[in-house]
Design a protein around this motif. Structure first.
Motif, PDB file in Angstrom:
ATOM      1  N   LYS A  30       0.352  -3.880  -5.708  1.00  0.00           N
ATOM      2  CA  LYS A  30       0.990  -2.952  -5.529  1.00  0.00           C
ATOM      3  C   LYS A  30      -0.290  -2.278  -5.662  1.00  0.00           C
ATOM      4  O   LYS A  30      -0.733  -2.089  -6.917  1.00  0.00           O
ATOM      5  N   LEU A  31      -0.857  -1.263  -4.794  1.00  0.00           N
ATOM      6  CA  LEU A  31      -1.537  -0.703  -4.574  1.00  0.00           C
ATOM      7  C   LEU A  31      -1.390   0.653  -4.478  1.00  0.00           C
ATOM      8  O   LEU A  31      -1.319   1.324  -3.415  1.00  0.00           O
ATOM      9  N   ASN A  32      -2.110   1.861  -4.867  1.00  0.00           N
ATOM     10  CA  ASN A  32      -1.814   3.375  -4.363  1.00  0.00           C
ATOM     11  C   ASN A  32      -3.074   3.391  -3.701  1.00  0.00           C
ATOM     12  O   ASN A  32      -4.312   3.765  -4.690  1.00  0.00           O
ATOM     13  N   THR A  33      -3.046   4.077  -2.711  1.00  0.00           N
ATOM     14  CA  THR A  33      -3.824   4.450  -1.623  1.00  0.00           C
ATOM     15  C   THR A  33      -4.621   5.798  -2.136  1.00  0.00           C
ATOM     16  O   THR A  33      -5.597   6.125  -1.465  1.00  0.00           O
ATOM     17  N   GLU A  34      -3.909   6.571  -2.871  1.00  0.00           N
ATOM     18  CA  GLU A  34      -4.569   7.474  -3.615  1.00  0.00           C
ATOM     19  C   GLU A  34      -5.399   7.882  -4.596  1.00  0.00           C
ATOM     20  O   GLU A  34      -6.497   8.092  -4.089  1.00  0.00           O
TER      21      GLU A  34
ATOM     22  N   LEU B 214       3.221  -3.132   4.201  1.00  0.00           N
ATOM     23  CA  LEU B 214       2.988  -4.119   3.453  1.00  0.00           C
ATOM     24  C   LEU B 214       1.652  -5.374   4.314  1.00  0.00           C
ATOM     25  O   LEU B 214       1.830  -5.175   5.418  1.00  0.00           O
ATOM     26  N   ALA B 215       0.774  -6.284   3.204  1.00  0.00           N
ATOM     27  CA  ALA B 215       0.249  -6.406   4.349  1.00  0.00           C
ATOM     28  C   ALA B 215       0.041  -7.959   2.684  1.00  0.00           C
ATOM     29  O   ALA B 215      -0.192  -7.765   1.717  1.00  0.00           O
ATOM     30  N   LEU B 216      -0.093  -9.165   3.931  1.00  0.00           N
ATOM     31  CA  LEU B 216       0.026 -10.220   3.578  1.00  0.00           C
ATOM     32  C   LEU B 216      -1.317 -11.152   3.209  1.00  0.00           C
ATOM     33  O   LEU B 216      -1.444 -11.128   4.178  1.00  0.00           O
TER      34      LEU B 216
ATOM     35  N   GLN C 259       2.700  -5.247   7.889  1.00  0.00           N
ATOM     36  CA  GLN C 259       4.362  -4.747   8.753  1.00  0.00           C
ATOM     37  C   GLN C 259       4.526  -3.403   7.779  1.00  0.00           C
ATOM     38  O   GLN C 259       3.668  -2.924   6.583  1.00  0.00           O
ATOM     39  N   ALA C 260       4.063  -2.652   9.089  1.00  0.00           N
ATOM     40  CA  ALA C 260       4.566  -0.722   8.446  1.00  0.00           C
ATOM     41  C   ALA C 260       6.176   0.356   8.186  1.00  0.00           C
ATOM     42  O   ALA C 260       6.493  -0.734   8.904  1.00  0.00           O
ATOM     43  N   GLY C 261       6.255   0.223   7.321  1.00  0.00           N
ATOM     44  CA  GLY C 261       7.384   1.499   7.521  1.00  0.00           C
ATOM     45  C   GLY C 261       8.152   0.562   5.974  1.00  0.00           C
ATOM     46  O   GLY C 261       7.874  -0.850   5.408  1.00  0.00           O
ATOM     47  N   ALA C 262       9.126   1.054   5.474  1.00  0.00           N
ATOM     48  CA  ALA C 262       9.894   0.818   3.822  1.00  0.00           C
ATOM     49  C   ALA C 262      10.810  -0.264   4.715  1.00  0.00           C
ATOM     50  O   ALA C 262      11.062  -0.317   6.226  1.00  0.00           O
TER      51      ALA C 262
ATOM     52  N   PHE D 264       0.876  -0.966   0.187  1.00  0.00           N
ATOM     53  CA  PHE D 264       0.392   0.083   0.213  1.00  0.00           C
ATOM     54  C   PHE D 264       0.959   0.788   0.079  1.00  0.00           C
ATOM     55  O   PHE D 264       1.374   1.242   1.135  1.00  0.00           O
ATOM     56  N   TRP D 265       0.355   1.971  -0.709  1.00  0.00           N
ATOM     57  CA  TRP D 265       1.744   3.526  -1.184  1.00  0.00           C
ATOM     58  C   TRP D 265       1.218   4.587  -1.798  1.00  0.00           C
ATOM     59  O   TRP D 265      -0.053   4.211  -1.924  1.00  0.00           O
TER      60      TRP D 265
END
Length: 146
Positions: free
Chosen positions: A94-98, A115-117, A127-130, A64-65
Motif C-alpha cells: 500500500k502507498l499512501n498518496t498523501e 491498483l497497479a501491478l 485498475q481504478a476503483g474499489a 494507491f490510497w
C-alpha cells in the motif's frame, strides 16, 4: 542458485535472494530476521516503493490510497484478504498518496483507490476503483500471468 529470486524485505528493504522453491516456505530476511512474506499488505513510503518495484523479481501489486478516501477505507479489508491469497507469488503493498504525493503524481494517479501491478520495474496493469477480495485476486493473477 540460478533459480533464486530477488525479494525485497517489507520491513527493512533489504534485497534477499530466495530460491523459487522456498518462496512458500516462509523465508526470513537475511538482515533483520523477520518474515519476508506476512500475508498482509506492506505499507511503503516512497523509497520503499522504489526498492520494492525496482529490485523485486516477483510482481508487486500496489494499492494507491489515502486515509481520507471512503472507498479506500471500504476496500482495505478486501485488500488485506487478497494479500493472504496472493503472497508469496507476488508482493502486496500500500502507498499512501498523501505522504508520497510526488510519486503518485509521477505515476499519474488521478483517482483512488487505484491498483497497479508492476513487473520487472515497470507497470503492466492498472485498475481504478474499489473491488472485493475475489476481484482483486482474479485481476492481479490474470495480469501477472502475462
Amino acid at each position: 542458485m540460478s533459480d533464486a529470486l530477488h525479494v525485497v524485505c517489507p520491513h527493512c528493504n533489504t534485497v534477499n535472494r530466495v530460491p523459487s522453491a522456498r518462496l512458500a516456505m516462509q523465508p526470513d530476511c537475511g538482515k533483520c530476521g523477520r518474515p519476508v512474506f506476512t500475508g498482509h499488505p506492506a505499507e511503503l513510503d516512497a523509497p520503499g516503493f522504489e526498492k520494492q518495484v525496482g529490485r523485486s523479481d516477483i510482481p508487486v501489486l500496489v494499492d494507491f490510497w489515502a486515509p481520507w478516501c471512503g472507498p479506500c477505507r471500504a476496500m482495505a479489508p478486501a485488500y488485506e484478504q487478497a494479500a493472504s491469497q496472493l503472497e508469496p507469488a507476488m508482493r502486496v503493498v500500500k502507498l499512501n498518496t498523501e505522504e508520497a504525493q510526488e510519486l503518485a503524481a509521477r505515476h499519474g494517479i488521478r483517482s483512488i483507490p487505484t491498483l497497479a501491478l508492476f513487473q520487472n520495474g515497470r507497470e503492466v496493469a492498472r485498475q481504478a476503483g474499489a473491488m472485493d477480495a475475489g476481484s482483486i485476486v482474479a485481476w492481479a493473477r490474470r495480469h501477472a500471468a502475462r
